[in-house]
Design a protein around this motif. Sequence first.
Motif, PDB file in Angstrom:
ATOM      1  N   ALA A 182       0.852  -1.192   0.000  1.00 61.27           N
ATOM      2  CA  ALA A 182       0.000   0.000   0.000  1.00 61.27           C
ATOM      3  C   ALA A 182       0.885   1.237   0.000  1.00 61.27           C
ATOM      4  O   ALA A 182       1.905   1.288   0.699  1.00 61.27           O
ATOM      5  CB  ALA A 182      -0.910   0.017   1.231  1.00 61.27           C
ATOM      6  N   ASN A 183       0.504   2.202  -0.809  1.00 65.86           N
ATOM      7  CA  ASN A 183       1.173   3.508  -0.815  1.00 65.86           C
ATOM      8  C   ASN A 183       2.682   3.398  -1.054  1.00 65.86           C
ATOM      9  O   ASN A 183       3.474   4.150  -0.477  1.00 65.86           O
ATOM     10  CB  ASN A 183       0.905   4.242   0.505  1.00 65.86           C
ATOM     11  N   ASN A 189      -6.589  -5.616  -1.520  1.00 67.13           N
ATOM     12  CA  ASN A 189      -6.834  -4.268  -2.034  1.00 67.13           C
ATOM     13  C   ASN A 189      -7.831  -4.371  -3.175  1.00 67.13           C
ATOM     14  O   ASN A 189      -7.581  -5.021  -4.186  1.00 67.13           O
ATOM     15  CB  ASN A 189      -5.525  -3.646  -2.528  1.00 67.13           C
ATOM     16  N   ASP A 212     -10.076  -1.898  -5.534  1.00 65.96           N
ATOM     17  CA  ASP A 212     -10.473  -0.571  -6.015  1.00 65.96           C
ATOM     18  C   ASP A 212     -10.078   0.538  -5.048  1.00 65.96           C
ATOM     19  O   ASP A 212     -10.833   1.488  -4.803  1.00 65.96           O
ATOM     20  CB  ASP A 212     -11.981  -0.522  -6.281  1.00 65.96           C
ATOM     21  N   GLY A 213      -8.883   0.422  -4.473  1.00 65.73           N
ATOM     22  CA  GLY A 213      -8.374   1.469  -3.597  1.00 65.73           C
ATOM     23  C   GLY A 213      -8.775   1.347  -2.146  1.00 65.73           C
ATOM     24  O   GLY A 213      -8.338   2.154  -1.316  1.00 65.73           O
ATOM     25  N   ASP A 214      -9.605   0.364  -1.820  1.00 65.67           N
ATOM     26  CA  ASP A 214      -9.951   0.075  -0.430  1.00 65.67           C
ATOM     27  C   ASP A 214      -9.279  -1.225  -0.007  1.00 65.67           C
ATOM     28  O   ASP A 214      -9.274  -2.207  -0.759  1.00 65.67           O
ATOM     29  CB  ASP A 214     -11.464  -0.067  -0.245  1.00 65.67           C
ATOM     30  N   ALA A 227      -9.529   3.075   3.324  1.00 66.04           N
ATOM     31  CA  ALA A 227      -8.918   3.557   2.090  1.00 66.04           C
ATOM     32  C   ALA A 227      -7.412   3.326   2.173  1.00 66.04           C
ATOM     33  O   ALA A 227      -6.794   3.524   3.227  1.00 66.04           O
ATOM     34  CB  ALA A 227      -9.226   5.025   1.885  1.00 66.04           C
ATOM     35  N   GLU A 228      -6.822   2.901   1.065  1.00 66.09           N
ATOM     36  CA  GLU A 228      -5.387   2.612   1.055  1.00 66.09           C
ATOM     37  C   GLU A 228      -4.576   3.774   1.610  1.00 66.09           C
ATOM     38  O   GLU A 228      -3.640   3.580   2.401  1.00 66.09           O
ATOM     39  CB  GLU A 228      -4.942   2.288  -0.369  1.00 66.09           C
ATOM     40  N   ALA A 229      -4.915   4.990   1.237  1.00 65.42           N
ATOM     41  CA  ALA A 229      -4.165   6.164   1.684  1.00 65.42           C
ATOM     42  C   ALA A 229      -4.236   6.372   3.188  1.00 65.42           C
ATOM     43  O   ALA A 229      -3.372   7.033   3.772  1.00 65.42           O
ATOM     44  CB  ALA A 229      -4.668   7.415   0.959  1.00 65.42           C
TER      45      ALA A 229
END
Length: 338
Positions: free
Chosen positions: A124-125, A182, A184-186, A206-208
């Motif tokens: 992630a990130n 992961n 769709d970004g979640d 959320a990934e962020a």
Amino acid sequence: MEPFVLNSVANVAQVAQLTGPDSINHTDRFDVAGQDLGSMFEADGRTWFVFGDTFGEREPGLTGGGGTRWRSNAMAWSTDTDPTDGIRLDGYLLDEQGGAAEVLPSEKIDQREMTVIPTYGFAANGAMYLAFMSVRHWGDPGEWETNFAGLARSRDQGRTWVKLDHPRWSGDSNFVQVSVVNRDGDLYFWGVTHGRFGGVRLMKVAEADVEKQGAYRYFAGTDDDGRPRWSADEAAATTIVQDTVGELSVVWNSYLSRWLMTYSNGGSTDVSIREGVNPWGPWGAEIPLVTQEAVPGLYAPYQSPISGTDGGATIYFTLSVWGPYNVYWFKADLVSTR
């Protein structure tokens, strides 16, 4: 859409032994005579294998975990994309002596912190993360006590790791052991408590925001139209699979167009598989994947993110075996009702 399409599994077979001196990887060259678990995730063009308690030497005939040069965990990687003949490990994260390193340290003091076990990894990130549990005490078979669960992060392809102060979950929460995907970004976290005797609950972030405790949302059921409801309150999390679940693994299967969950079943002592229509369900009935009778001492069926050449009709997974205390590579064909 048909609610459930997985009828059974067939042609379940051991493909190869992955760890140990007699394995296809001859892991004694990395000071690994015995280790367990072996969950997988993809990052930086590699498949990473995350192992539990690891030992450098073991006496002949020793049953279960034990031996010299104990490390609470270890990580290996592979660029092998053909699961059909076993997975070749390219290497381990190494210590200064050239052996497999303990990537997350532990106190190794019973009733305080006996060991630290990573339960799943994810990317992630631009970083790598390990979800882990701090184990206070190993109890009866299938039972253990934990201090807390949390995340560790590496920004240098696993060479160094930092245990994060947050997010963390209490040792009696339902997110001590998790499987992470992961979508769709979640990031979806399917979780169970310590041991192998509880049901599955679900949270997402959320990934962020993966390092923000307050950003996590817990599945709290569906509304009248079947849409998921998410709550900021962990206590609102509802059970989506009612079973005796430990060491779970969830992946999306393109052949069935369903989610697949595999896990150690503390009730039957087999390992089980279920299909899910959505991350929160509905989830189908439990189907035995590998039985204790077929493989005595089996546990921890972690699915591979590599589907092979048949579009996911055959799944591949690691399986730990308590007696030799090593990790094996298995396959199973999915039998669909379609």
